[in-house]
Design a protein around this motif. Structure first.
Motif, PDB file in Angstrom:
ATOM      1  N   LEU A  34       0.886  -1.341   0.135  1.00 22.20           N
ATOM      2  CA  LEU A  34      -0.076  -0.141  -0.033  1.00 22.20           C
ATOM      3  C   LEU A  34       0.922   1.233   0.095  1.00 22.20           C
ATOM      4  N   PRO A  35       0.264   2.262  -0.579  1.00 17.22           N
ATOM      5  CA  PRO A  35       1.159   3.654  -0.577  1.00 17.22           C
ATOM      6  C   PRO A  35       1.203   4.346   0.694  1.00 17.22           C
ATOM      7  N   GLU A  36       2.451   4.806   1.123  1.00 15.50           N
ATOM      8  CA  GLU A  36       2.725   5.358   2.364  1.00 15.50           C
ATOM      9  C   GLU A  36       1.722   6.365   2.674  1.00 15.50           C
ATOM     10  N   SER A  37       1.047   7.193   1.712  1.00 16.56           N
ATOM     11  CA  SER A  37       0.096   8.310   1.711  1.00 16.56           C
ATOM     12  C   SER A  37      -1.050   7.754   2.395  1.00 16.56           C
TER      13      SER A  37
ATOM     14  N   LEU B 147      -8.993  -1.517  -3.451  1.00 14.86           N
ATOM     15  CA  LEU B 147      -7.672  -2.124  -3.711  1.00 14.86           C
ATOM     16  C   LEU B 147      -7.797  -3.377  -4.527  1.00 14.86           C
ATOM     17  N   THR B 148      -8.852  -4.288  -4.110  1.00 17.23           N
ATOM     18  CA  THR B 148      -9.090  -5.582  -4.911  1.00 17.23           C
ATOM     19  C   THR B 148      -9.158  -5.322  -6.357  1.00 17.23           C
ATOM     20  N   ALA B 149     -10.049  -4.501  -6.748  1.00 18.89           N
ATOM     21  CA  ALA B 149     -10.404  -3.924  -8.086  1.00 18.89           C
ATOM     22  C   ALA B 149      -9.058  -3.750  -8.894  1.00 18.89           C
ATOM     23  N   ASP B 150      -8.212  -2.868  -8.001  1.00 18.48           N
ATOM     24  CA  ASP B 150      -7.081  -2.249  -8.655  1.00 18.48           C
ATOM     25  C   ASP B 150      -5.885  -3.592  -9.091  1.00 18.48           C
ATOM     26  N   ARG B 151      -5.773  -4.296  -8.006  1.00 25.34           N
ATOM     27  CA  ARG B 151      -5.099  -5.468  -8.204  1.00 25.34           C
ATOM     28  C   ARG B 151      -5.297  -6.638  -9.074  1.00 25.34           C
TER      29      ARG B 151
ATOM     30  N   LEU C  43       1.552  -8.684  -1.359  1.00 21.07           N
ATOM     31  CA  LEU C  43       0.378  -9.493  -0.753  1.00 21.07           C
ATOM     32  C   LEU C  43      -0.895  -9.157  -1.198  1.00 21.07           C
ATOM     33  N   ALA C  44      -1.124  -7.910  -1.183  1.00 22.92           N
ATOM     34  CA  ALA C  44      -2.509  -7.284  -1.595  1.00 22.92           C
ATOM     35  C   ALA C  44      -2.920  -8.051  -2.956  1.00 22.92           C
TER      36      ALA C  44
ATOM     37  N   ILE D  13      -3.618 -12.046  -2.368  1.00 21.50           N
ATOM     38  CA  ILE D  13      -5.170 -12.150  -1.704  1.00 21.50           C
ATOM     39  C   ILE D  13      -6.220 -11.711  -2.959  1.00 21.50           C
ATOM     40  N   ALA D  14      -6.064 -10.558  -3.673  1.00 23.31           N
ATOM     41  CA  ALA D  14      -7.220 -10.245  -4.650  1.00 23.31           C
ATOM     42  C   ALA D  14      -7.283 -11.175  -5.743  1.00 23.31           C
ATOM     43  N   ASN D  15      -6.217 -12.093  -5.959  1.00 22.73           N
ATOM     44  CA  ASN D  15      -6.159 -13.045  -7.263  1.00 22.73           C
ATOM     45  C   ASN D  15      -6.127 -14.351  -6.861  1.00 22.73           C
ATOM     46  N   ALA D  16      -6.132 -14.593  -5.522  1.00 20.49           N
ATOM     47  CA  ALA D  16      -6.128 -16.003  -5.068  1.00 20.49           C
ATOM     48  C   ALA D  16      -7.712 -16.619  -5.464  1.00 20.49           C
ATOM     49  N   ARG D  17      -7.677 -17.743  -5.649  1.00 21.56           N
ATOM     50  CA  ARG D  17      -8.945 -18.718  -5.902  1.00 21.56           C
ATOM     51  C   ARG D  17      -9.228 -19.799  -4.923  1.00 21.56           C
ATOM     52  N   VAL D  18     -10.241 -19.959  -4.440  1.00 24.93           N
ATOM     53  CA  VAL D  18     -10.679 -21.041  -3.610  1.00 24.93           C
ATOM     54  C   VAL D  18     -11.658 -21.909  -4.313  1.00 24.93           C
ATOM     55  N   ASN D  19     -11.585 -23.074  -4.482  1.00 32.50           N
ATOM     56  CA  ASN D  19     -12.306 -23.995  -5.416  1.00 32.50           C
ATOM     57  C   ASN D  19     -12.483 -23.281  -6.775  1.00 32.50           C
TER      58      ASN D  19
END
Length: 408
Positions: free
Chosen positions: A153-156, A199-203, A211-212, A215-221
């Motif tokens: 994430l950005p420091e800002s 953040l999810t949409a961006d990643r 790590l972001a 998480i955003a691109n992980a797949r479960v089943n």
């Protein structure tokens, strides 16, 4: 056990917990404004429950909140869906998304960066001319920077996320919380969900090596996490991943100040730092409790717990249990073994435990060799919280030698 103000008074808290351990270690609690629960106060009993996740579930009630807030959350469908509210296969699969980012090998790769940031924040103490509020000026910022950098994430954005974290965990505290009404708590949740949904949409649109993105691109089943579940995962990592560590660092420094013999012992023998860090974690116990729900009748210390009953696992009590710890109210930097339960146990053992200990170790490894003197410059203050927290103010006066500064 339920009153958040109890946890802002260490003496009151530990007197009450010691009484329960002696007289009623498995105790039925009917606290005004809360649904009833069993208070579990002995280390052995907490372990017995933690070892049987199939009999004592996280769902549907993993965190102790007032009944009115429970009803509001249920009606509005805004409760977080995070690892501490999952069980069984779902927990194992979702935990696996972040597990590789927090295993010992991954943490060794982060060691240099964590050391660099520790130096930065010890150097920052020099800018306050020998007096600061260690919590607000130093302790909350160092682990926040580490975990949010890991997320990418950005420091800002860091100050905003710090504020939201404090409002989330300190919702019962007059200073930290946004307000005591359920609507105020929900507003904090919505702010966090809004940030992390973006953040999810961006990643997903532009994957990165952080790590972001994992998480955003992980797949479960075979399916992405829902936006709600992805945001819940981010919130767990970004909030609990720094608030607990800042509480340990601040509470650990307070313990050293109040036990100058232990401070000098640790300065004289830096090899004790790993055991000292574990003792700080035991002493502070930033996570106060989790709840479990019994799936069948169960007998514990001659008490019958009924199917559907909630059990509150009191980690501060377990970590001062006279049956397990020699002189449990003695802060001992060389305590070995130290079988504290501040990180939980078993399948729900804290995902970020290795990182938390690495950060605490790195900070004190940098601070102690440069510290000539330190004393209180005012009264310390603890947060009012029955979930996660510790010191919210620690005014200190100190003499610190300059060291090699870092930049980034």
């Amino acid at each position: 056990m339920a009153d958040p103000t109890t946890y802002a008074d260490d003496s009151r808290l530990h007197d009450a917990l010691a009484l329960l351990r002696r007289e009623a270690p498995v105790h039925w609690v009917e606290a005004p404004g809360f649904r009833p629960f069993w208070a579990i106060t002995r280390h052995a009993d907490v372990m017995e429950i933690e070892r049987q996740p199939e009999l004592f579930l996280n769902a549907p009630r993993s965190v102790l909140v007032p009944s009115a807030m429970e009803r509001w959350i249920a009606e509005h469908g805004t409760n977080f869906h995070t690892l501490e509210s999952m069980d069984g296969t779902e927990h194992r699969m979702v935990r696996g998304i972040g597990a590789d980012w927090f295993n010992p090998r991954a943490m060794r790769r982060m060691d240099g960066r964590v050391t660099e940031l520790a130096k930065r924040y010890v150097d920052r103490m020099l800018s306050f001319d020998g007096e600061c509020d260690f919590v607000t000026d130093i302790a909350v910022h160092f682990p926040l920077y580490v975990i949010l950098s890991l997320l990418g994430l950005p420091e800002s954005d860091f100050p905003r996320l710090l504020s939201l974290t404090q409002e989330l965990f300190g919702n019962a505290d007059a200073e930290s919380g946004r307000g005591r009404d359920p609507q105020d708590f929900i507003a904090v949740q919505q702010d966090l969900f809004g940030y992390f949904n973006r953040l999810t949409a961006d990643r997903r649109a532009t994957p990165t090596e952080d790590l972001a993105s994992a998480i955003a691109n992980a797949r479960v089943n075979g399916e992405y996490l829902s936006d709600f579940d992805a945001a819940s995962y981010y919130i767990l990592i970004a909030t609990a991943g720094h608030d607990t560590t800042s509480a340990t660092i601040a509470g650990g420094l307070q313990a050293l100040m109040e036990n100058p013999g232990q401070l000098e012992r640790l300065k004289a023998d830096p090899g004790l730092l790993p055991s000292a860090v574990d003792e700080m974690v035991r002493w502070v116990t930033p996570i106060k409790c989790f709840l479990r729900t019994a799936v069948e009748d169960y007998e514990l210390r001659g008490v019958t717990i009924r199917k559907g009953d909630a059990l509150l696992l009191s980690y501060p009590s377990a970590n001062r249990d006279e049956d397990l710890f020699d002189d449990p109210f003695l802060f001992d930097v060389a305590r070995t073994p130290n079988r504290h339960l501040a990180f939980g146990f078993g399948v729900h053992y804290c995902l970020g435990a290795v990182l938390a200990k690495m950060e605490t170790n790195a900070f004190f490894a940098e601070l102690l060799p440069r510290l000539d003197s330190i004393e209180a410059a005012g009264a310390p203050e603890l947060s009012a919280t029955n979930f996660i927290g510790g010191l919210k103010h620690l005014p200190i006066r100190y003499k610190l030698r300059p060291g090699g500064s870092t930049s980034s």
